[in-house]
Design an enzyme around this catalytic site. Structure first.
Site, PDB file in Angstrom:
ATOM      1  N   VAL A  12     -64.790  43.277  31.959  1.00  0.00           N
ATOM      2  CA  VAL A  12     -64.014  44.005  32.965  1.00  0.00           C
ATOM      3  C   VAL A  12     -62.519  43.827  32.745  1.00  0.00           C
ATOM      4  O   VAL A  12     -61.746  44.783  32.815  1.00  0.00           O
ATOM      5  CB  VAL A  12     -64.417  43.564  34.389  1.00  0.00           C
ATOM      6  CG1 VAL A  12     -63.571  44.299  35.429  1.00  0.00           C
ATOM      7  CG2 VAL A  12     -65.894  43.837  34.628  1.00  0.00           C
ATOM      8  N   VAL A 126     -68.826  45.757  44.522  1.00  0.00           N
ATOM      9  CA  VAL A 126     -70.139  46.218  44.992  1.00  0.00           C
ATOM     10  C   VAL A 126     -70.706  47.319  44.120  1.00  0.00           C
ATOM     11  O   VAL A 126     -71.778  47.175  43.543  1.00  0.00           O
ATOM     12  CB  VAL A 126     -70.081  46.691  46.462  1.00  0.00           C
ATOM     13  CG1 VAL A 126     -71.410  47.297  46.889  1.00  0.00           C
ATOM     14  CG2 VAL A 126     -69.721  45.528  47.367  1.00  0.00           C
ATOM     15  N   GLY A 128     -69.318  48.913  41.342  1.00  0.00           N
ATOM     16  CA  GLY A 128     -68.728  49.224  40.051  1.00  0.00           C
ATOM     17  C   GLY A 128     -67.796  50.411  40.193  1.00  0.00           C
ATOM     18  O   GLY A 128     -66.795  50.357  40.912  1.00  0.00           O
ATOM     19  N   GLY A 181     -78.120  46.235  26.219  1.00  0.00           N
ATOM     20  CA  GLY A 181     -76.964  45.615  26.849  1.00  0.00           C
ATOM     21  C   GLY A 181     -76.895  45.791  28.346  1.00  0.00           C
ATOM     22  O   GLY A 181     -75.881  45.459  28.972  1.00  0.00           O
ATOM     23  N   LYS A 199     -74.063  41.735  47.029  1.00  0.00           N
ATOM     24  CA  LYS A 199     -73.436  43.028  47.326  1.00  0.00           C
ATOM     25  C   LYS A 199     -73.761  43.497  48.745  1.00  0.00           C
ATOM     26  O   LYS A 199     -72.872  43.991  49.454  1.00  0.00           O
ATOM     27  CB  LYS A 199     -73.890  44.068  46.296  1.00  0.00           C
ATOM     28  CG  LYS A 199     -73.363  43.791  44.895  1.00  0.00           C
ATOM     29  CD  LYS A 199     -73.967  44.745  43.867  1.00  0.00           C
ATOM     30  CE  LYS A 199     -73.423  44.473  42.474  1.00  0.00           C
ATOM     31  NZ  LYS A 199     -74.054  45.331  41.450  1.00  0.00           N
TER      32      LYS A 199
END
Length: 414
Positions: A12, A126, A128, A181, A199
């Protein structure tokens, strides 16, 4: 110009640097001023064009008066919590994608931000790339939010989709998710439901105004879902999804909150959300049901949500009044055994009609299900609505009649 620092140069964090660099012109137009990544904190070395911005010392960021926004993408609670506290106390805004930290310490960090006239934003924690936090506290502000339910984990949704669409068993679907992935080498946080639990706790805290702690929420993953359960769900007319849900009880203000696999009817707006996509249903007293849908994870979708928070701060300095909830040390969730609902039950039963008659005697409103090539010694039914404690007592009574419980999955109505 707004100068920011990024804590953590992982998936990220590096995505944030990429989005800021790639979308400079559109960011300038929306923020009203340029945004620049000045510092990046990571203990590792990276061969990147901006390696001169890397530092291994958090003090280089904390003491830099030019840096007004700290982007925390480290994950975990420590040292992310300590760094966030230090930044907020210096009046620096903090933006994070760290769901574990927000779920555990959100109330304290939000309060600290208000005390120092800055912001603690966490849109990416939460959904993305799905906007959900900002719509809840701004766009839906005129609503009493009664209930939240959603598919909040892309890894488990991918696995369940493979089980339904391609007939895979759990182990094979997980292996493919890891190869692509979508799942970590240790997938426990996803497949055991912990990620979804954090979340839903964030969403419930925001919706209902008090901190809902993950350790108080009953959480069940998807590891025990079998191909037989998939076939029964299909014959019933639905699918199995990992559903995180929260509802505030009107009579006492306590929160019914749970994460578990669930039968979802094919007509539900959540039933058609497949693959790595997520969906969040918000039930308001004025709007009715509103659903937010999109990719819930991934480098650039998550990074885009982080940068959107940075832009929001750049446009509107000063603390947000509406993004808040109160600390609550007590458990405000309803005990699981008090929750009421319908369940699917699959049994191993002796051949003949005796097992069926036993189920009919204990579950007067039971609805029996069938599947192709159903073995003669297998029985599946819907229990009818009842408290979890009552269901457990009845299942124990079945065991006393030599009927072995193979599977139990809840039903939801969204």
């Amino acid at each position: 110009m707004v100068k920011i620092a990024v804590l953590g140069h992982g998936v990220v964090g590096s995505g944030v640097c990429e989005v800021v660099e790639t979308n400079q012109s559109s960011i300038l137009r929306r923020a009203g001023q340029p945004i620049e990544v000045k510092r990046i904190l990571d203990l590792r070395d990276f061969d990147v064009p901006y390696r001169d911005k890397l530092t291994k010392d958090f003090q280089d960021i904390l003491q830099d008066e030019e840096i007004s926004i700290v982007v925390e993408t480290m994950g975990g609670t420590h040292p992310a919590y300590e760094y966030s506290v230090a930044a907020l106390k210096r009046g620096k805004n903090v933006v994070t994608s760290n769901k574990e930290l927000v779920a555990a310490k959100g109330a304290a960090l939000l309060q600290l931000a208000k005390e120092h006239n800055c912001n603690y934003f966490f849109e990416a924690s939460v959904g993305g790339g799905i906007p959900i936090i900002r719509p809840m506290h701004l766009c839906l502000a005129a609503n009493e939010i009664n209930e939240i339910a959603g598919i909040l984990n892309g890894t488990t949704n991918f696995i369940l989709t493979k089980m339904f669409k391609e007939g895979m068993d759990f182990a094979s679907a997980l292996s493919q998710a890891q190869e692509l992935g979508y799942a970590e080498r240790d997938p426990s946080a996803d497949v055991e439901g912990w990620d979804a639990c954090r979340k839903i706790c964030i969403l419930a805290s925001l919706a209902f105004g008090r901190q809902v702690h993950p350790e108080h929420v009953y959480t069940e993953g998807i590891t025990r879902i079998a191909p037989e359960d998939v076939e029964y769900a299909e014959s019933w007319g639905g699918v199995i999804k990992l559903i995180a849900r929260a509802r505030r009880r009107e009579e006492d203000g306590l929160v019914e909150c749970m994460v578990s696999p669930a039968f979802v009817h094919g007509e539900s707006q959540l039933a058609g959300i497949d693959g790595v996509y997520n969906g969040v249903l918000i039930r308001g007293n004025a709007t009715g049901d509103v659903v937010f849908y999109g990719k819930g994870a991934g480098k650039l979708p998550t990074a885009s949500a982080v940068v959107a928070d940075v832009i929001d701060i750049a446009k509107s300095p000063g603390t947000s009044k509406s993004l808040t909830w109160a600390e609550c040390d007590e458990n405000i969730t309803v005990e699981r055994r008090e929750l009421k609902g319908d369940s699917y039950v699959r049994l191993s039963a002796p051949e003949g009609g005796m097992a069926r008659r036993t189920v009919e005697r204990l579950f007067g409103s039971a609805v029996f299900l069938t599947r192709p090539k159903q073995p003669a010694d297998e029985l599946a039914f819907l229990s009818g609505a009842m408290e979890e404690s009552a269901l457990e007592n009845k299942l124990a009574a079945l065991e006393q009649e030599n009927l072995t419980l193979l599977s139990r999955i809840r039903l939801v109505d969204y």
